[in-house]
Scaffold this motif. Sequence first.
Motif, PDB file in Angstrom:
ATOM      1  N   ARG A 140       0.841  -1.191   0.000  1.00  0.00           N
ATOM      2  CA  ARG A 140       0.000   0.000   0.000  1.00  0.00           C
ATOM      3  C   ARG A 140       0.882   1.250   0.000  1.00  0.00           C
ATOM      4  NH1 ARG A 140      -5.024  -1.015   4.072  1.00  0.00           N
ATOM      5  NH2 ARG A 140      -3.378  -1.075   5.639  1.00  0.00           N
ATOM      6  N   GLN A 141       0.474   2.229  -0.805  1.00  0.00           N
ATOM      7  CA  GLN A 141       1.289   3.422  -0.997  1.00  0.00           C
ATOM      8  C   GLN A 141       0.481   4.693  -0.759  1.00  0.00           C
ATOM      9  OE1 GLN A 141       2.563   2.818  -5.101  1.00  0.00           O
ATOM     10  NE2 GLN A 141       4.608   2.211  -4.416  1.00  0.00           N
ATOM     11  N   LEU A 142       1.218   5.747  -0.422  1.00  0.00           N
ATOM     12  CA  LEU A 142       0.690   7.101  -0.288  1.00  0.00           C
ATOM     13  C   LEU A 142       1.596   7.999  -1.112  1.00  0.00           C
ATOM     14  CD1 LEU A 142      -0.928   9.384   1.272  1.00  0.00           C
ATOM     15  CD2 LEU A 142       0.863   9.221   3.000  1.00  0.00           C
ATOM     16  N   THR A 197       0.148  19.586  -9.010  1.00  0.00           N
ATOM     17  CA  THR A 197      -0.614  19.639 -10.264  1.00  0.00           C
ATOM     18  C   THR A 197       0.101  20.452 -11.345  1.00  0.00           C
ATOM     19  OG1 THR A 197      -1.895  21.440  -9.270  1.00  0.00           O
ATOM     20  CG2 THR A 197      -2.880  19.257  -9.252  1.00  0.00           C
ATOM     21  N   LYS A 198       1.080  21.266 -10.958  1.00  0.00           N
ATOM     22  CA  LYS A 198       1.841  22.007 -11.983  1.00  0.00           C
ATOM     23  C   LYS A 198       2.747  21.077 -12.768  1.00  0.00           C
ATOM     24  CE  LYS A 198       2.006  26.293  -9.257  1.00  0.00           C
ATOM     25  NZ  LYS A 198       1.550  25.765  -7.962  1.00  0.00           N
ATOM     26  N   ASP A 199       3.167  19.969 -12.146  1.00  0.00           N
ATOM     27  CA  ASP A 199       4.055  19.016 -12.810  1.00  0.00           C
ATOM     28  C   ASP A 199       3.772  17.619 -12.267  1.00  0.00           C
ATOM     29  OD1 ASP A 199       6.026  17.631 -14.092  1.00  0.00           O
ATOM     30  OD2 ASP A 199       7.706  18.496 -12.958  1.00  0.00           O
ATOM     31  N   LEU A 200       3.040  16.836 -13.039  1.00  0.00           N
ATOM     32  CA  LEU A 200       2.661  15.490 -12.613  1.00  0.00           C
ATOM     33  C   LEU A 200       3.640  14.421 -13.096  1.00  0.00           C
ATOM     34  CD1 LEU A 200      -1.229  15.540 -13.206  1.00  0.00           C
ATOM     35  CD2 LEU A 200      -0.006  15.767 -11.032  1.00  0.00           C
ATOM     36  N   SER A 201       4.792  14.849 -13.638  1.00  0.00           N
ATOM     37  CA  SER A 201       5.722  13.866 -14.200  1.00  0.00           C
ATOM     38  C   SER A 201       6.291  12.945 -13.119  1.00  0.00           C
ATOM     39  CB  SER A 201       6.870  14.579 -14.925  1.00  0.00           C
ATOM     40  OG  SER A 201       7.556  15.444 -14.033  1.00  0.00           O
ATOM     41  N   GLU A 202       6.516  13.477 -11.903  1.00  0.00           N
ATOM     42  CA  GLU A 202       7.025  12.688 -10.795  1.00  0.00           C
ATOM     43  C   GLU A 202       6.303  13.101  -9.516  1.00  0.00           C
ATOM     44  OE1 GLU A 202       9.093  10.170 -10.739  1.00  0.00           O
ATOM     45  OE2 GLU A 202       9.508  10.250 -12.893  1.00  0.00           O
ATOM     46  N   PRO A 203       6.070  12.156  -8.613  1.00  0.00           N
ATOM     47  CA  PRO A 203       5.448  12.538  -7.341  1.00  0.00           C
ATOM     48  C   PRO A 203       6.421  13.326  -6.471  1.00  0.00           C
ATOM     49  CG  PRO A 203       6.057  10.214  -7.306  1.00  0.00           C
ATOM     50  CD  PRO A 203       6.309  10.699  -8.700  1.00  0.00           C
ATOM     51  N   MET A 204       5.893  14.250  -5.671  1.00  0.00           N
ATOM     52  CA  MET A 204       6.734  14.971  -4.726  1.00  0.00           C
ATOM     53  C   MET A 204       7.296  14.020  -3.684  1.00  0.00           C
ATOM     54  SD  MET A 204       4.346  18.339  -4.156  1.00  0.00           S
ATOM     55  CE  MET A 204       5.495  19.081  -2.978  1.00  0.00           C
ATOM     56  N   VAL A 205       6.502  13.051  -3.294  1.00  0.00           N
ATOM     57  CA  VAL A 205       6.952  12.020  -2.367  1.00  0.00           C
ATOM     58  C   VAL A 205       6.047  10.809  -2.547  1.00  0.00           C
ATOM     59  CG1 VAL A 205       5.467  12.821  -0.469  1.00  0.00           C
ATOM     60  CG2 VAL A 205       7.519  11.522   0.057  1.00  0.00           C
ATOM     61  N   ILE A 206       6.591   9.638  -2.329  1.00  0.00           N
ATOM     62  CA  ILE A 206       5.797   8.414  -2.350  1.00  0.00           C
ATOM     63  C   ILE A 206       6.287   7.534  -1.203  1.00  0.00           C
ATOM     64  CG2 ILE A 206       7.280   7.250  -4.049  1.00  0.00           C
ATOM     65  CD1 ILE A 206       4.592   6.038  -5.185  1.00  0.00           C
ATOM     66  N   GLN A 207       5.348   7.037  -0.416  1.00  0.00           N
ATOM     67  CA  GLN A 207       5.698   6.241   0.765  1.00  0.00           C
ATOM     68  C   GLN A 207       5.008   4.892   0.692  1.00  0.00           C
ATOM     69  OE1 GLN A 207       4.844   8.297   4.430  1.00  0.00           O
ATOM     70  NE2 GLN A 207       5.852  10.184   3.783  1.00  0.00           N
TER      71      GLN A 207
END
Length: 509
Positions: free
Chosen positions: A246-248, A253-263
């Motif tokens: 499971r991930q968070l 929204t200005k740049d959806l190319s990479e997540p700011m963080v993923i846990q």
Amino acid sequence: MSFRRGVVRQSKFRHVFAQAWKAEHCIDDVRVSRVTWDSPLCAVNPKFIAVIIEAGGGGAFLVVPVSKSGRIDQSCPTVCGHAAPVLDIQWSPHDDNVIASASEDCTVKVWQIPDGGLTSPMTDATVTLEGHSKRVGLLAWHPTAFNILLTAGCDNVICVWNVGTGELVYQLDDAHPDLIYNVSWNKDGSAICTVCKDKALRVIDPRRGAVLKVREKVHDGTRPMRAVFLSDGKILTTGFSRMSERQLALWDTKDLSEPMVIQEMDTSNGVLLPFYDPDTNMVYLCGKGDCTIRYFEVTDESPYVHFLSLYSSKEPQRGAGFQSKRGVDVNKCEIARFYKLHERKVEPISMTVPRKSDLFQGDLYPDTAGLEPALLADEWIAGQDAPPLLVSLSGGYTAPPSKYRDTLRSKPKLVSQDSGTGAVPPSAGNVAAPTSTPTSAAKETEEETPQPTAATRETDGNGDRPKREDDVLSELLAEMKALRAVVLAQNQRIELLERQLARIEDGDV
């Protein structure tokens, strides 16, 4: 070898603790629905608790006052007007007596719950919305515009309704190629974000029917995802990795190319339902079938999503209801309250910040969204946007009498299937652009314009207290303003169709 002392992040929510209420304050003998649908199954506001329950031969949900505790008698009246199981329920953010329900019978119904709760079974809805060809599983009220309701069904179609008139005002039937898992409005209701079975996150302008941003494969796993707009415009998603962890994730929204963080969190298989509090910028994650509730704080400093703590119990949750900030106990520094659904019980859980002072803690309770809408439905349809109107919680919140309370009660005739003014089900071969019906809406508005004066004359004739002239004048001016907004929306729709026609004639389409 040198050691650097770690700096502890400062936050007033670091010590939030969760505590379940005592058994005598729980609601017992509630036959919580066993429907296989990943919805919270519960909706709460400062007046009522609503829970989707098991019902033979149709769909029903229970509505009881929020102060209710103890055993629910089997003869307790329910809202039971659906012909198939209810999948989702949502209270209106602008009227604590109005609730919408979505069902497997392909309809959405809007109900007016009397003060004090039900005294007899409620089977006749105030408004019935028919526009989906398959079961309807998602509801989302507009956060700032009065009587605007978004629905999404298993037909992969999103519908936006003006509940006051029963009109289907926008329809997005080509934005999603597969089942829609979740829909969330942004702060001012100018856009929505959705996640779909194709693993994509979309940001959509529902009035233009335009997909503004798309991010493919937000989470690699095949299990259902969720997404919620944060107050600063970012989007938080929950889902599963390719290895079923499971991930968070947090997205700009200005740049959806990479997540700011993923846990990554754990390997449980329950869908994580996010509940967001815009006042504290905290996110609570409840997994269906879990025994825990995790809570996080979202900030502007890396790693952006900070784990605070988790509430754990012995019993798994079937669903959960999240109390509006207007309903928490400010005298006890309660910043959030959940209503955890067991198999046959509803258990309140309070999230509290420990403070020594008995005074109102203004830093914990910034002004929050009140009942009054910032816009009328026709103003939003005409293109206006506005942030929520805020109220102070100092001294506890008392709802003022709403200026719009009778809007639904006075217009059930508009959704009669015999009158032809109700929502029209989409037919095969519908146009790709969102369907808008301003002409019939304008017609209804014109027909209703003289009603306030007529109602006043009847009141005067019955000897009741007459309305003052300035009240009648303000009502007429409001009707004229709404009519102008509808005409403006009609003009915009005509211009859009003319542009599409010109493109077709030029061979661009």
